[in-house]
Design a protein around this motif. Structure first.
Motif, PDB file in Angstrom:
ATOM      1  N   GLU A 148       0.889  -1.057  -0.013  1.00 26.84           N
ATOM      2  CA  GLU A 148      -0.081  -0.095  -0.206  1.00 26.84           C
ATOM      3  C   GLU A 148       0.869   1.164  -0.147  1.00 26.84           C
ATOM      4  O   GLU A 148       0.467   2.239  -0.490  1.00 26.84           O
ATOM      5  CB  GLU A 148      -1.036   0.043   1.214  1.00 26.84           C
ATOM      6  N   ILE A 149       1.915   1.125   0.827  1.00 26.85           N
ATOM      7  CA  ILE A 149       2.865   2.259   0.686  1.00 26.85           C
ATOM      8  C   ILE A 149       3.477   2.712  -0.833  1.00 26.85           C
ATOM      9  O   ILE A 149       3.395   3.798  -1.113  1.00 26.85           O
ATOM     10  CB  ILE A 149       4.157   2.243   1.667  1.00 26.85           C
ATOM     11  N   LEU A 150       3.725   1.577  -1.385  1.00 27.33           N
ATOM     12  CA  LEU A 150       4.510   1.662  -2.612  1.00 27.33           C
ATOM     13  C   LEU A 150       3.514   2.070  -3.706  1.00 27.33           C
ATOM     14  O   LEU A 150       3.717   3.063  -4.413  1.00 27.33           O
ATOM     15  CB  LEU A 150       4.967   0.230  -3.327  1.00 27.33           C
ATOM     16  N   ARG A 151       2.119   1.629  -3.667  1.00 30.00           N
ATOM     17  CA  ARG A 151       1.005   2.193  -4.441  1.00 30.00           C
ATOM     18  C   ARG A 151       0.715   3.563  -4.282  1.00 30.00           C
ATOM     19  O   ARG A 151       0.639   4.292  -5.069  1.00 30.00           O
ATOM     20  CB  ARG A 151      -0.023   1.145  -4.009  1.00 30.00           C
ATOM     21  N   LEU A 152       0.708   3.980  -2.894  1.00 30.98           N
ATOM     22  CA  LEU A 152       0.447   5.335  -2.547  1.00 30.98           C
ATOM     23  C   LEU A 152       1.355   6.218  -3.341  1.00 30.98           C
ATOM     24  O   LEU A 152       1.208   7.526  -3.759  1.00 30.98           O
ATOM     25  CB  LEU A 152       0.238   5.641  -1.342  1.00 30.98           C
ATOM     26  N   ALA A 153       2.756   5.722  -3.443  1.00 23.89           N
ATOM     27  CA  ALA A 153       3.917   6.548  -3.795  1.00 23.89           C
ATOM     28  C   ALA A 153       3.989   6.305  -5.380  1.00 23.89           C
ATOM     29  O   ALA A 153       4.973   7.143  -6.028  1.00 23.89           O
ATOM     30  CB  ALA A 153       5.234   5.892  -3.132  1.00 23.89           C
ATOM     31  N   GLY A 154       3.042   5.773  -6.043  1.00 23.31           N
ATOM     32  CA  GLY A 154       3.045   5.722  -7.543  1.00 23.31           C
ATOM     33  C   GLY A 154       3.848   4.518  -7.874  1.00 23.31           C
ATOM     34  O   GLY A 154       4.052   4.283  -9.176  1.00 23.31           O
ATOM     35  N   PHE A 155       4.017   3.517  -7.201  1.00 26.10           N
ATOM     36  CA  PHE A 155       5.032   2.323  -7.540  1.00 26.10           C
ATOM     37  C   PHE A 155       4.183   0.921  -7.296  1.00 26.10           C
ATOM     38  O   PHE A 155       3.201   1.113  -6.400  1.00 26.10           O
ATOM     39  CB  PHE A 155       6.494   2.108  -6.769  1.00 26.10           C
ATOM     40  N   GLY A 156       4.669  -0.092  -7.801  1.00 28.08           N
ATOM     41  CA  GLY A 156       4.392  -1.391  -7.489  1.00 28.08           C
ATOM     42  C   GLY A 156       5.358  -2.324  -6.959  1.00 28.08           C
ATOM     43  O   GLY A 156       6.596  -1.910  -7.082  1.00 28.08           O
ATOM     44  N   SER A 157       5.146  -3.559  -6.858  1.00 30.39           N
ATOM     45  CA  SER A 157       6.154  -4.594  -6.266  1.00 30.39           C
ATOM     46  C   SER A 157       7.287  -4.780  -7.219  1.00 30.39           C
ATOM     47  O   SER A 157       8.513  -5.032  -6.945  1.00 30.39           O
ATOM     48  CB  SER A 157       5.648  -5.811  -5.709  1.00 30.39           C
ATOM     49  N   GLU A 158       6.915  -4.413  -8.538  1.00 36.35           N
ATOM     50  CA  GLU A 158       7.938  -4.609  -9.801  1.00 36.35           C
ATOM     51  C   GLU A 158       8.878  -3.931  -9.472  1.00 36.35           C
ATOM     52  O   GLU A 158      10.041  -4.250 -10.112  1.00 36.35           O
ATOM     53  CB  GLU A 158       7.142  -4.372 -11.027  1.00 36.35           C
ATOM     54  N   ILE A 159       9.126  -2.995  -8.741  1.00 39.21           N
ATOM     55  CA  ILE A 159      10.303  -1.877  -8.648  1.00 39.21           C
ATOM     56  C   ILE A 159      11.462  -2.859  -7.749  1.00 39.21           C
ATOM     57  O   ILE A 159      12.529  -2.547  -8.106  1.00 39.21           O
ATOM     58  CB  ILE A 159      10.062  -0.542  -7.855  1.00 39.21           C
ATOM     59  N   TYR A 160      10.886  -4.117  -7.037  1.00 45.75           N
ATOM     60  CA  TYR A 160      11.951  -4.682  -6.397  1.00 45.75           C
ATOM     61  C   TYR A 160      12.405  -5.858  -7.293  1.00 45.75           C
ATOM     62  O   TYR A 160      13.199  -6.642  -7.012  1.00 45.75           O
ATOM     63  CB  TYR A 160      11.391  -5.243  -5.088  1.00 45.75           C
ATOM     64  N   CYS A 161      11.817  -6.231  -8.531  1.00 42.45           N
ATOM     65  CA  CYS A 161      12.020  -7.230  -9.225  1.00 42.45           C
ATOM     66  C   CYS A 161      12.564  -6.773 -10.901  1.00 42.45           C
ATOM     67  O   CYS A 161      13.042  -7.806 -11.242  1.00 42.45           O
ATOM     68  CB  CYS A 161      10.556  -7.900  -9.712  1.00 42.45           C
ATOM     69  N   GLU A 162      12.631  -5.786 -11.110  1.00 39.29           N
ATOM     70  CA  GLU A 162      13.219  -5.511 -12.252  1.00 39.29           C
ATOM     71  C   GLU A 162      14.740  -4.930 -12.104  1.00 39.29           C
ATOM     72  O   GLU A 162      15.100  -4.088 -11.247  1.00 39.29           O
ATOM     73  CB  GLU A 162      12.460  -4.357 -13.060  1.00 39.29           C
ATOM     74  N   PRO A 163      15.551  -4.973 -13.053  1.00 36.80           N
ATOM     75  CA  PRO A 163      17.209  -4.880 -13.100  1.00 36.80           C
ATOM     76  C   PRO A 163      17.082  -3.398 -12.749  1.00 36.80           C
ATOM     77  O   PRO A 163      16.156  -2.432 -13.260  1.00 36.80           O
ATOM     78  CB  PRO A 163      17.763  -5.424 -14.222  1.00 36.80           C
ATOM     79  N   LEU A 164      18.287  -3.001 -12.141  1.00 37.45           N
ATOM     80  CA  LEU A 164      18.655  -1.395 -12.004  1.00 37.45           C
ATOM     81  C   LEU A 164      18.819  -0.919 -13.269  1.00 37.45           C
ATOM     82  O   LEU A 164      18.673   0.076 -13.675  1.00 37.45           O
ATOM     83  CB  LEU A 164      19.639  -1.251 -10.874  1.00 37.45           C
ATOM     84  N   THR A 165      19.923  -1.773 -14.123  1.00 36.66           N
ATOM     85  CA  THR A 165      20.248  -1.410 -15.348  1.00 36.66           C
ATOM     86  C   THR A 165      19.808  -2.504 -16.544  1.00 36.66           C
ATOM     87  O   THR A 165      19.791  -3.653 -16.012  1.00 36.66           O
ATOM     88  CB  THR A 165      21.709  -1.426 -15.409  1.00 36.66           C
TER      89      THR A 165
END
Length: 83
Positions: A64-81
């Motif tokens: 919920e914190i991530l969603r409110l900030a405009g993100f989803g759990s995918e930010i933890y699963c996609e490569p940085l580069t």
């Protein structure tokens, strides 16, 4: 985030740390909350990747914190580069 929180039905956010509810979370409080999401990193010659321990195990409160900030759990699963 506070503006997005006010658009929700409850207008309150449940925090796991301290087991409390707030209607005006501070950025420090939010950062402390998501700091508890375990992250695994992998370094290859092509890229550094990071992954949530298991995205399905992220507590609903943190999603919920991530969603409110405009993100989803995918930010933890996609490569940085890109690979």
């Amino acid at each position: 985030m506070r503006q997005e929180l006010q658009k929700t039905e409850t207008k309150k956010l449940r925090l796991l740390r301290g087991e409390r509810v707030t209607d005006s979370p501070t950025s420090l409080t939010l950062m402390e909350e998501i700091d508890y999401i375990p992250i695994l990193g992998r370094l290859t010659p092509e890229a550094y990747s990071r992954y949530a321990d298991v995205a399905d195990d992220i507590p609903e409160e943190h999603l919920e914190i991530l969603r409110l900030a405009g993100f989803g759990s995918e930010i933890y699963c996609e490569p940085l580069t890109p690979n």
